[in-house]
Design a protein around this motif. Structure first.
Motif, PDB file in Angstrom:
ATOM      1  N   THR A 186      -0.063   8.366  13.426  1.00  0.00           N
ATOM      2  CA  THR A 186       0.232   7.129  14.457  1.00  0.00           C
ATOM      3  C   THR A 186      -0.489   7.239  15.502  1.00  0.00           C
ATOM      4  O   THR A 186      -0.604   6.312  16.203  1.00  0.00           O
ATOM      5  N   GLY A 239       1.639   2.960  12.183  1.00  0.00           N
ATOM      6  CA  GLY A 239       3.134   3.084  12.374  1.00  0.00           C
ATOM      7  C   GLY A 239       3.842   1.820  12.470  1.00  0.00           C
ATOM      8  O   GLY A 239       5.184   1.547  12.075  1.00  0.00           O
ATOM      9  N   PHE A 240       3.103   0.671  13.071  1.00  0.00           N
ATOM     10  CA  PHE A 240       3.694  -0.567  12.892  1.00  0.00           C
ATOM     11  C   PHE A 240       3.871  -1.136  11.343  1.00  0.00           C
ATOM     12  O   PHE A 240       5.039  -1.452  11.074  1.00  0.00           O
ATOM     13  N   TYR A 256       4.501   0.808   8.874  1.00  0.00           N
ATOM     14  CA  TYR A 256       5.431   1.524   8.452  1.00  0.00           C
ATOM     15  C   TYR A 256       6.914   0.960   8.631  1.00  0.00           C
ATOM     16  O   TYR A 256       7.680   0.891   7.847  1.00  0.00           O
ATOM     17  N   ILE A 257       7.123   0.596   9.833  1.00  0.00           N
ATOM     18  CA  ILE A 257       8.401  -0.158  10.541  1.00  0.00           C
ATOM     19  C   ILE A 257       8.694  -1.344   9.637  1.00  0.00           C
ATOM     20  O   ILE A 257       9.617  -1.613   9.099  1.00  0.00           O
ATOM     21  N   VAL A 258       7.598  -2.156   9.539  1.00  0.00           N
ATOM     22  CA  VAL A 258       7.614  -3.471   8.991  1.00  0.00           C
ATOM     23  C   VAL A 258       8.064  -3.247   7.428  1.00  0.00           C
ATOM     24  O   VAL A 258       8.894  -3.978   6.707  1.00  0.00           O
ATOM     25  N   PHE A 297      11.660  -1.158   7.134  1.00  0.00           N
ATOM     26  CA  PHE A 297      12.975  -2.156   7.713  1.00  0.00           C
ATOM     27  C   PHE A 297      12.989  -3.628   7.274  1.00  0.00           C
ATOM     28  O   PHE A 297      13.978  -4.003   7.698  1.00  0.00           O
TER      29      PHE A 297
END
Length: 74
Positions: free
Chosen positions: A45, A52-53, A55-57, A60
């Motif tokens: 990342t 990283g962005f 992955y979060i989207v 979550f």
């Protein structure tokens, strides 16, 4: 207020964490695995912040939404 859903979610959460404890804690190589994977993901990342962005989207928002959506279909 205690609902059956909240109690069952808490129980599943407890059992999931307990299973992880019994899998990772007794074996030294497995204890290092989460740290190694997080270090590699950190380096990845740092090179590309979009990963990283995404992955979060994905973790979550998208996956929980799809699980809820497909669960209501059946």
């Amino acid at each position: 207020f205690k609902s059956e859903a909240a109690i069952s979610i808490a129980l599943v959460h407890f059992l999931f964490n307990s299973a992880g404890l019994f899998i990772f804690l007794p074996y030294r190589p497995l204890r290092r695995l989460p740290g190694l994977l997080s270090g590699r993901f950190r380096k990845l990342t740092q090179r590309n912040r979009m990963i990283g962005f995404l992955y979060i989207v994905l973790m979550f928002f998208l996956i929980p939404f799809l699980l809820i959506y497909f669960n209501k279909m059946y």
